[in-house]
Motif scaffolding. Structure first.
Motif, PDB file in Angstrom:
ATOM      1  N   ARG A  13      10.067 -11.445   6.826  1.00 49.91           N
ATOM      2  CA  ARG A  13       9.403 -10.596   5.853  1.00 49.91           C
ATOM      3  C   ARG A  13       9.001 -11.441   4.651  1.00 49.91           C
ATOM      4  NH1 ARG A  13      13.600  -5.761   4.873  1.00 49.91           N
ATOM      5  NH2 ARG A  13      14.714  -7.547   3.953  1.00 49.91           N
ATOM      6  N   LEU A  14       7.812 -11.185   4.135  1.00 48.27           N
ATOM      7  CA  LEU A  14       7.288 -11.943   3.003  1.00 48.27           C
ATOM      8  C   LEU A  14       7.108 -11.012   1.809  1.00 48.27           C
ATOM      9  CD1 LEU A  14       4.485 -14.012   4.818  1.00 48.27           C
ATOM     10  CD2 LEU A  14       6.905 -14.610   4.528  1.00 48.27           C
ATOM     11  N   PHE A  15       7.641 -11.409   0.670  1.00 48.93           N
ATOM     12  CA  PHE A  15       7.528 -10.623  -0.553  1.00 48.93           C
ATOM     13  C   PHE A  15       7.136 -11.542  -1.705  1.00 48.93           C
ATOM     14  CE2 PHE A  15      10.968  -8.721   2.014  1.00 48.93           C
ATOM     15  CZ  PHE A  15      10.423  -7.471   2.247  1.00 48.93           C
ATOM     16  N   ALA A  16       6.640 -10.931  -2.774  1.00 49.14           N
ATOM     17  CA  ALA A  16       6.255 -11.695  -3.958  1.00 49.14           C
ATOM     18  C   ALA A  16       6.824 -11.034  -5.194  1.00 49.14           C
ATOM     19  CB  ALA A  16       4.734 -11.790  -4.060  1.00 49.14           C
ATOM     20  N   THR A  17       6.891 -11.806  -6.267  1.00 55.16           N
ATOM     21  CA  THR A  17       7.337 -11.281  -7.546  1.00 55.16           C
ATOM     22  C   THR A  17       6.856 -12.220  -8.647  1.00 55.16           C
ATOM     23  OG1 THR A  17       9.245 -10.589  -8.880  1.00 55.16           O
ATOM     24  CG2 THR A  17       9.550 -12.506  -7.457  1.00 55.16           C
ATOM     25  N   HIS A  18       6.719 -11.682  -9.847  1.00 56.01           N
ATOM     26  CA  HIS A  18       6.471 -12.516 -11.022  1.00 56.01           C
ATOM     27  C   HIS A  18       7.743 -12.673 -11.855  1.00 56.01           C
ATOM     28  CE1 HIS A  18       2.288 -13.109 -10.440  1.00 56.01           C
ATOM     29  NE2 HIS A  18       1.881 -11.902 -10.773  1.00 56.01           N
ATOM     30  N   ALA A  19       8.855 -12.148 -11.396  1.00 58.80           N
ATOM     31  CA  ALA A  19      10.081 -12.143 -12.191  1.00 58.80           C
ATOM     32  C   ALA A  19      10.622 -13.551 -12.407  1.00 58.80           C
ATOM     33  CB  ALA A  19      11.144 -11.286 -11.502  1.00 58.80           C
ATOM     34  N   PRO A  20      11.189 -13.822 -13.585  1.00 54.89           N
ATOM     35  CA  PRO A  20      11.911 -15.080 -13.771  1.00 54.89           C
ATOM     36  C   PRO A  20      13.138 -15.126 -12.872  1.00 54.89           C
ATOM     37  CG  PRO A  20      12.232 -13.622 -15.651  1.00 54.89           C
ATOM     38  CD  PRO A  20      11.201 -12.974 -14.780  1.00 54.89           C
ATOM     39  N   SER A  69      -9.924  -7.842   6.334  1.00 55.95           N
ATOM     40  CA  SER A  69      -9.846  -6.464   5.846  1.00 55.95           C
ATOM     41  C   SER A  69      -8.817  -6.271   4.744  1.00 55.95           C
ATOM     42  CB  SER A  69      -9.517  -5.512   7.006  1.00 55.95           C
ATOM     43  OG  SER A  69      -8.328  -5.915   7.665  1.00 55.95           O
ATOM     44  N   LEU A  70      -7.915  -7.225   4.578  1.00 53.13           N
ATOM     45  CA  LEU A  70      -6.852  -7.115   3.580  1.00 53.13           C
ATOM     46  C   LEU A  70      -6.817  -8.364   2.717  1.00 53.13           C
ATOM     47  CD1 LEU A  70      -3.945  -5.794   5.845  1.00 53.13           C
ATOM     48  CD2 LEU A  70      -5.370  -4.435   4.304  1.00 53.13           C
ATOM     49  N   GLY A  71      -6.643  -8.185   1.407  1.00 55.15           N
ATOM     50  CA  GLY A  71      -6.477  -9.322   0.522  1.00 55.15           C
ATOM     51  C   GLY A  71      -5.069  -9.873   0.614  1.00 55.15           C
ATOM     52  N   PRO A  72      -4.843 -11.102   0.144  1.00 50.83           N
ATOM     53  CA  PRO A  72      -3.497 -11.684   0.180  1.00 50.83           C
ATOM     54  C   PRO A  72      -2.436 -10.845  -0.514  1.00 50.83           C
ATOM     55  CG  PRO A  72      -5.123 -13.382  -0.275  1.00 50.83           C
ATOM     56  CD  PRO A  72      -5.856 -12.074  -0.319  1.00 50.83           C
ATOM     57  N   HIS A  73      -2.822 -10.117  -1.573  1.00 54.25           N
ATOM     58  CA  HIS A  73      -1.837  -9.291  -2.278  1.00 54.25           C
ATOM     59  C   HIS A  73      -1.445  -8.055  -1.485  1.00 54.25           C
ATOM     60  CE1 HIS A  73      -2.062 -11.802  -5.791  1.00 54.25           C
ATOM     61  NE2 HIS A  73      -3.374 -11.670  -5.827  1.00 54.25           N
ATOM     62  N   GLU A  74      -2.262  -7.686  -0.521  1.00 47.22           N
ATOM     63  CA  GLU A  74      -1.894  -6.581   0.370  1.00 47.22           C
ATOM     64  C   GLU A  74      -1.061  -7.080   1.551  1.00 47.22           C
ATOM     65  OE1 GLU A  74      -5.460  -3.519   0.501  1.00 47.22           O
ATOM     66  OE2 GLU A  74      -6.243  -5.580   0.469  1.00 47.22           O
ATOM     67  N   CYS A  75      -1.222  -8.346   1.896  1.00 51.23           N
ATOM     68  CA  CYS A  75      -0.450  -8.924   3.001  1.00 51.23           C
ATOM     69  C   CYS A  75       0.945  -9.360   2.556  1.00 51.23           C
ATOM     70  CB  CYS A  75      -1.202 -10.118   3.589  1.00 51.23           C
ATOM     71  SG  CYS A  75      -2.757  -9.688   4.400  1.00 51.23           S
ATOM     72  N   VAL A  76       1.057  -9.819   1.326  1.00 43.44           N
ATOM     73  CA  VAL A  76       2.352 -10.217   0.758  1.00 43.44           C
ATOM     74  C   VAL A  76       2.505  -9.433  -0.535  1.00 43.44           C
ATOM     75  CG1 VAL A  76       3.790 -12.125  -0.034  1.00 43.44           C
ATOM     76  CG2 VAL A  76       2.093 -12.520   1.758  1.00 43.44           C
ATOM     77  N   LYS A  77       3.251  -8.348  -0.483  1.00 44.90           N
ATOM     78  CA  LYS A  77       3.268  -7.400  -1.597  1.00 44.90           C
ATOM     79  C   LYS A  77       4.308  -7.772  -2.647  1.00 44.90           C
ATOM     80  CE  LYS A  77       1.348  -3.471   0.893  1.00 44.90           C
ATOM     81  NZ  LYS A  77       1.447  -2.041   1.198  1.00 44.90           N
ATOM     82  N   PHE A  78       3.973  -7.415  -3.894  1.00 46.99           N
ATOM     83  CA  PHE A  78       4.899  -7.613  -4.997  1.00 46.99           C
ATOM     84  C   PHE A  78       6.016  -6.577  -4.939  1.00 46.99           C
ATOM     85  CE2 PHE A  78       1.155  -9.648  -7.009  1.00 46.99           C
ATOM     86  CZ  PHE A  78       1.749 -10.820  -7.456  1.00 46.99           C
ATOM     87  N   GLY A 104      -1.580 -19.868  -9.168  1.00 49.94           N
ATOM     88  CA  GLY A 104      -1.848 -20.114  -7.756  1.00 49.94           C
ATOM     89  C   GLY A 104      -1.244 -19.064  -6.860  1.00 49.94           C
ATOM     90  N   THR A 105      -0.956 -17.883  -7.414  1.00 50.67           N
ATOM     91  CA  THR A 105      -0.282 -16.820  -6.669  1.00 50.67           C
ATOM     92  C   THR A 105      -1.066 -16.393  -5.430  1.00 50.67           C
ATOM     93  OG1 THR A 105       0.621 -16.000  -8.758  1.00 50.67           O
ATOM     94  CG2 THR A 105       0.730 -14.527  -6.859  1.00 50.67           C
ATOM     95  N   THR A 106      -2.344 -16.109  -5.609  1.00 49.36           N
ATOM     96  CA  THR A 106      -3.153 -15.624  -4.492  1.00 49.36           C
ATOM     97  C   THR A 106      -3.242 -16.675  -3.396  1.00 49.36           C
ATOM     98  OG1 THR A 106      -4.454 -14.321  -6.071  1.00 49.36           O
ATOM     99  CG2 THR A 106      -5.374 -14.609  -3.865  1.00 49.36           C
ATOM    100  N   TRP A 107      -3.403 -17.919  -3.772  1.00 46.96           N
ATOM    101  CA  TRP A 107      -3.537 -19.004  -2.792  1.00 46.96           C
ATOM    102  C   TRP A 107      -2.240 -19.224  -2.023  1.00 46.96           C
ATOM    103  CZ3 TRP A 107      -3.986 -24.934  -3.883  1.00 46.96           C
ATOM    104  CH2 TRP A 107      -4.498 -25.565  -2.743  1.00 46.96           C
ATOM    105  N   ILE A 108      -1.091 -19.266  -2.708  1.00 47.93           N
ATOM    106  CA  ILE A 108       0.161 -19.509  -1.998  1.00 47.93           C
ATOM    107  C   ILE A 108       0.487 -18.339  -1.079  1.00 47.93           C
ATOM    108  CG2 ILE A 108       1.668 -18.571  -3.811  1.00 47.93           C
ATOM    109  CD1 ILE A 108       2.395 -21.553  -1.441  1.00 47.93           C
ATOM    110  N   LYS A 109       0.147 -17.121  -1.493  1.00 50.42           N
ATOM    111  CA  LYS A 109       0.346 -15.975  -0.600  1.00 50.42           C
ATOM    112  C   LYS A 109      -0.484 -16.133   0.670  1.00 50.42           C
ATOM    113  CE  LYS A 109       1.501 -12.089  -3.682  1.00 50.42           C
ATOM    114  NZ  LYS A 109       1.089 -10.718  -4.051  1.00 50.42           N
ATOM    115  N   ALA A 110      -1.747 -16.512   0.509  1.00 51.98           N
ATOM    116  CA  ALA A 110      -2.622 -16.672   1.663  1.00 51.98           C
ATOM    117  C   ALA A 110      -2.121 -17.780   2.576  1.00 51.98           C
ATOM    118  CB  ALA A 110      -4.046 -16.962   1.204  1.00 51.98           C
TER     119      ALA A 110
END
Length: 371
Positions: free
Chosen positions: A165-172, A135-144, A106-112
């Motif tokens: 500031r909003l950031f994302a990660t897949h890290a444990p 013009s921008l996808g969720p991964h461009e708005c909240v970057k890893f 659900g990464t893309t959805w929670i970012k959006a």
């Protein structure tokens, strides 16, 4: 929220510790300072790259080579190095929000949802034509952190970004940047974690991996092999169960700092979860906003049916490590229980047995669907 990372002793000597403060040389000219900053960053990045490249690697449930870290298998050199560099350099603000997830949870959805909620006043969700999502996808708005920001070319300048500031990660959890998990302000920030039923996570990840492999003429991963990789933890960003439990423990310890969400609950009540996100982020909806339908507008904006019709989704691409991925690849309808259309009963039972054993005693429902 405490964490230990013994790998630090493997790649950073006491005299070679780099931090955001140590990357500020005393050069009199700005040009020299910039050059010294760049050199220091590249040295750190190269040192981490050399270390990761020396670790065992293998193929698994991924489109990249997996590298063996003490916490499990990790997805490629670049993301792991980015994680390590972010650990050294990222300076968190208390107002920051970091969104960690396993891929296809659900990464893309929670970012959006988070972006649209936090920025709803400057970008109203019902002003469809003017919203950044056009013009921008969720991964461009909240970057890893590990894919987009801490890369080999240059250290990111994050100081100018407005709060929050909003950031994302897949890290444990154990590999989050130390500034994120610091015990108290001025360090530390908020974390929004989303988990999803392991069987649906596996199926969605397998489809994403095979779509990438198909586009690049590579051999696909069979379902039975994918189940084996997943159950053995040979999948991106470590074993599923340890990843979920790391954030669950942190949530139980510091619920005001770590919000733990379940994808299945979000699907059942998206409006309620938008309100939870707003409260957690410190920007609750006002009565006039509620009366004006602001919550429902965000839900509609971020819905699958709306997002897949946007030009940024249909024609845009997102950079991930050394490749770009069509934005459309990040969007699946994500139906709860879709795993039943792809996994045999024996496969499902194998995963369920591991889930029940791993989650026993932690107060976390063995089935993330039957709550």
């Amino acid at each position: 929220m405490q964490t230990t990372r013994s790998y630090r002793s493997k790649f950073l000597s006491p005299t070679a510790m780099y931090s955001s403060s140590s990357m500020k040389p005393s050069s009199p000219s700005q040009a020299n300072q910039d050059a010294d900053d760049a050199k220091t960053y590249k040295e750190l990045y190269q040192r981490c790259t050399d270390l990761v490249s020396s670790w065992p690697s293998r193929q698994g449930l991924s489109y990249l080579q997996l590298f063996r870290h003490e916490k499990g298998w990790y997805n490629g050199v670049t993301p792991l190095v980015g994680t390590m560099v972010a650990d050294e350099l990222f300076a968190a603000r208390p107002s920051d929000i970091v969104v960690p997830t396993l891929p296809k949870s659900g990464t893309t959805w929670i970012k959006a949802l988070l972006y649209a909620t936090v920025h709803r006043r400057e970008h109203p969700a019902d002003a469809a034509g003017d919203h950044p999502f056009n013009s921008l996808g969720p991964h461009e708005c909240v970057k890893f952190l590990e894919y987009h920001l801490y890369r080999a070319d240059e250290a990111p300048d994050l100081d100018a970004l407005p709060d929050p500031r909003l950031f994302a990660t897949h890290a444990p959890f154990d590999l989050l940047p130390r500034a994120v998990v610091a015990a108290a302000p001025p360090s530390g920030c908020k974390v929004v974690y989303v988990c999803r039923d392991p069987k649906d996570t596996l199926v969605s990840l397998l489809q994403f991996v095979n779509e990438y492999k198909s586009r690049n003429g590579r051999e696909l991963v069979a379902v039975d092999a994918a189940v084996g990789f997943f159950c053995d933890g040979v999948s991106p960003f470590g074993p599923y169960w340890e990843h979920v439990l790391g954030y669950w423990r942190a949530h139980r310890e510091r619920p005001e700092r770590v919000l733990f969400l379940r994808y299945e609950e979000m699907k059942r009540d998206p409006a309620g979860h938008v309100r939870r996100l707003a409260e957690f982020a410190g920007v609750p909806f006002t009565s006039p906003e509620e009366d004006g339908g602001a919550v429902d507008a965000i839900v509609r904006l971020c819905s699958f049916d709306n997002m897949v019709g946007l030009e940024a989704t249909k024609g845009g691409r997102t950079q991930l490590t050394t490749t770009t991925v069509p934005n459309s690849a990040f969007f699946r309808r994500g139906e709860v229980g879709d795993w039943a259309n792809h996994l045999s009963p024996e496969m499902a039972q194998r995963i369920d047995a591991i889930t029940e054993a791993k989650f026993a005693g932690f107060g976390l429902a063995p089935s993330l669907i039957e709550l």
